[in-house]
Write an enzyme that holds these catalytic residues in place. Structure first.
Site, short mmCIF file in Angstrom:
data_model
loop_
_atom_site.label_atom_id
_atom_site.label_comp_id
_atom_site.label_asym_id
_atom_site.label_seq_id
_atom_site.Cartn_x
_atom_site.Cartn_y
_atom_site.Cartn_z
N ASP A 100 0.85 -1.19 0.00
CA ASP A 100 0.00 0.00 0.00
C ASP A 100 0.89 1.24 0.00
O ASP A 100 1.74 1.40 0.88
CB ASP A 100 -0.89 0.00 1.25
CG ASP A 100 -2.32 0.38 0.93
OD1 ASP A 100 -2.51 1.33 0.17
OD2 ASP A 100 -3.24 -0.27 1.44
N ASP A 201 -3.12 4.55 -2.50
CA ASP A 201 -4.26 5.04 -1.72
C ASP A 201 -4.71 6.41 -2.23
O ASP A 201 -3.89 7.31 -2.43
CB ASP A 201 -3.83 5.14 -0.25
CG ASP A 201 -4.97 5.45 0.67
OD1 ASP A 201 -5.89 4.63 0.79
OD2 ASP A 201 -4.94 6.54 1.30
N GLU A 262 -6.39 3.66 -6.20
CA GLU A 262 -7.70 3.92 -5.62
C GLU A 262 -8.14 5.30 -6.09
O GLU A 262 -7.45 6.28 -5.89
CB GLU A 262 -7.63 3.88 -4.09
CG GLU A 262 -8.98 4.08 -3.44
CD GLU A 262 -8.90 4.26 -1.94
OE1 GLU A 262 -9.84 3.84 -1.24
OE2 GLU A 262 -7.89 4.82 -1.45
N HIS A 338 -10.89 -3.26 3.19
CA HIS A 338 -10.82 -2.85 4.59
C HIS A 338 -11.71 -1.66 4.92
O HIS A 338 -11.94 -1.36 6.09
CB HIS A 338 -9.37 -2.51 4.96
CG HIS A 338 -8.84 -1.34 4.16
ND1 HIS A 338 -8.55 -1.43 2.82
CD2 HIS A 338 -8.58 -0.06 4.51
CE1 HIS A 338 -8.12 -0.26 2.39
NE2 HIS A 338 -8.12 0.59 3.39
N ASP A 339 -12.22 -0.98 3.89
CA ASP A 339 -13.09 0.19 4.10
C ASP A 339 -14.56 -0.11 3.85
O ASP A 339 -15.40 0.77 4.06
CB ASP A 339 -12.68 1.32 3.15
CG ASP A 339 -11.40 2.02 3.58
OD1 ASP A 339 -11.08 1.99 4.78
OD2 ASP A 339 -10.72 2.60 2.70
#
Length: 591
Positions: A100, A201, A262, A338-339
């Site tokens: 990440d 991210d 993302e 994870h979100d």
């Protein structure tokens, strides 16, 4: 930018959220040795890429997405030696590692920011975004993703700094070439260690939409006095493509990598620009349109304002991306991370009667589209949302801040707010991974887990799934094998059938002489459909199904490959999903 020794278009990526995966030392927090101990699980599943959520040094204000040192491992996760051991163990199993990359913002405890906030003359000051106030107030009315203003006052310099998320996550200033050079050095550090790529991210937030005078526009009111969220104002700025192409030129073109960005609020045009095979900067991106279909106003209106999902909306959204990126870019396929809440609770039916079938259906549908599928830890077990009884049980900063703003400041109904958190809270995805019901804390930890386990861990766990040949786990294993063995499933063109049907989602996949039909009944009620005309065939041969037996029969298993199904009156059981091979001539229909 191709990933080494494998075709990334046919890869399946597994996301690990390290804090919740496996704890090796009993402190209640998952860690790198814990991940290494469970790599056989991933190898048996068949995935060939791991996306690892942040393990860098961090104060953990946002569970690692606030990084204080990009070249160090957080002590709670282990050491750099533990990281090297894990990476080598992945590579021995043919699994590549994507890290990440969180470079829209850093932690306010990063050395850069500690220097930057001391003085306007400090060399690091321009690594971040600063603005004067406006009539004694912050520079704009933007609201942060985690509530409150995006602007925080800094007394030593007499300015506000920008933070699109927590106040402890100041945004980096990508307009500064020195900052960009630092980021590229960080990327080279990890790539030189053998890392195989990056998930970036909120990467489309690195270019801000500045006005000509250097100011930022105010956010409009969008719903009942609520402002458009600040992040909706800060995506897809004018220099995004230039920044990412520079990153590719300076770093990515010199390594064999897989890259995924993302990109909240990205349009299909921006998706093509970012992932085009000739001049795009990334291999693929995460778009959010389908994630916003069950919220009033979507991303703009706010995730907590719930509404039922309409399957026709999902069809229209997904097909627009399938059509636009076919041959012009590449899709990332995901329903959870994870979100996001657990897909079987959000899009399926997590009741005991239908949990397994609907979890299998969701996987079949997702893996049946063109693009690269992402499996979030526990998705392969059919893990469900959790409904903790009070806000005190939640750890996520977003959920806790939402409760404070909605209940304590606005006076909203606490029960209603808690229902929204039950449905959409990020801790749904972060309950610890249940490995074995025979062990304390489901084998996640010998200590007290940092977040409570989902109460159904005795029924939903990896050991149970391995032992049951009809489990969600084994269905995912078969799906992944199909995808890696048959190019039509990964790369074939997607044609939507029955676009107006309220409960059946059907697509035709074609590549050369191959034609496959993916049919999914998104409902707890049976359905009969006629697909013969649109599919260009009267029958299909089963490749994979998700029901142990067909309705009304005892001798024929629906998941028995080779069974032949008539398409004029195809009867689908509740939450049934089928992948059917069509006669070769069906692939000759006009593209």
């Amino acid at each position: 930018m191709n990933i080494r020794n494998t075709d990334w278009k046919r890869s399946v990526v597994y996301q690990i959220y390290p804090r919740s995966f496996c704890d090796s030392n009993g402190d209640g927090i998952g860690d790198l040795p814990g991940i290494t101990s469970k790599l056989d699980h991933l190898q048996a599943l068949g995935v060939n890429v791991v996306w690892l959520s942040p393990v860098y040094a961090s104060p953990q204000d946002d569970n690692g997405y606030d990084i204080s040192d990009y070249r160090a491992i957080a002590p709670e996760f282990g050491s750099m030696a533990d990281f090297d051991t894990m990476l080598a163990a992945m590579h021995r199993r043919g699994i590549r590692l994507v890290m990440d990359l969180v470079v829209n913002h850093s932690s306010d405890e990063h050395r850069w920011f500690q220097e930057a906030r001391q003085s306007r003359d400090n060399p690091f000051h321009d690594y971040y975004i600063w603005r004067e106030g406006r009539d004694g107030q912050p520079p704009t009315n933007w609201e942060a993703a985690f509530n409150g203003s995006v602007w925080e006052w800094n007394q030593p310099t007499g300015e506000y700094y920008l933070h699109m998320f927590s106040r402890k996550q100041p945004d980096l200033n990508w307009e500064n070439p020195a900052l960009r050079a630092e980021v590229y050095e960080v990327m080279r550090f990890w790539l030189d260690k053998g890392v195989d790529g990056f998930r970036m991210d909120v990467i489309n937030m690195i270019s801000k939409p500045w006005n000509a005078d250097g100011s930022l526009p105010d956010a409009p009111v969008v719903r009942d006095g609520f402002l458009q969220p600040g992040f909706a104002m800060s995506c897809n700025g004018p220099r995004l493509t230039a920044f990412l192409r520079e990153m590719r030129r300076e770093v990515l073109d010199h390594y064999d990598t897989l890259t995924v960005g993302e990109a909240p609020l990205a349009t299909v045009a921006e998706g093509v620009a970012l992932t085009h095979p000739e001049n795009g900067a990334l291999n693929m991106l995460f778009q959010f349109e389908h994630m916003d279909l069950d919220s009033i106003g979507g991303h703009v209106g706010g995730k907590w304002a719930l509404k039922p999902l309409q399957l026709t909306d999902l069809k229209r959204t997904m097909q627009r991306w399938q059509d636009a990126l076919d041959g012009q870019g590449w899709n990332s396929l995901y329903l959870s991370n994870h979100d996001q809440p657990r897909p079987v609770s959000r899009f399926g039916d997590d009741s005991p009667e239908h949990r397994v079938a609907s979890a299998k259906l969701l996987g079949t549908w997702l893996h049946g589209l063109q693009g690269t599928p992402y499996v979030y830890q526990g998705e392969e077990l059919g893990m469900t949302n959790v409904a903790f009884p009070s806000i005190d049980h939640y750890q996520d900063i977003e959920s806790r801040n939402h409760w404070r703003t909605a209940v304590e400041e606005r006076g909203e109904d606490p029960a209603g707010v808690l229902r929204s958190i039950h449905a959409k809270g990020r801790d749904n995805a972060r309950t610890p991974m249940p490995w074995d019901a025979s062990q304390p804390n489901a084998g996640f930890s010998t200590g007290t887990p940092w977040l409570q386990l989902n109460p159904n861990w005795r029924e939903v766990n990896a050991a149970q799934a391995v032992a049951d040949p009809d489990s969600v786990l084994h269905h995912y294993r078969r799906l992944i094998a199909l995808r890696q063995q048959h190019p039509v499933m990964a790369e074939g063109r997607t044609t939507l059938l029955l676009p107006g049907h309220p409960q059946v989602y059907a697509v035709l996949r074609t590549l050369g002489a191959s034609a496959w039909l993916v049919v999914c009944n998104f409902s707890g009620e049976p359905s009969t459909v006629d697909l013969a005309a649109e599919a260009g065939a009267r029958r299909g041969t089963l490749l994979l199904g998700n029901h142990p037996a067909r309705p009304g029969t005892t001798e024929q298993r629906a998941d028995a490959p080779g069974s032949v199904f008539p398409l004029e009156a195809l009867v689908l059981a509740p939450w049934e999903a089928l992948i059917l091979a069509l006669p070769d001539q069906a692939a000759g229909r006009p593209a």
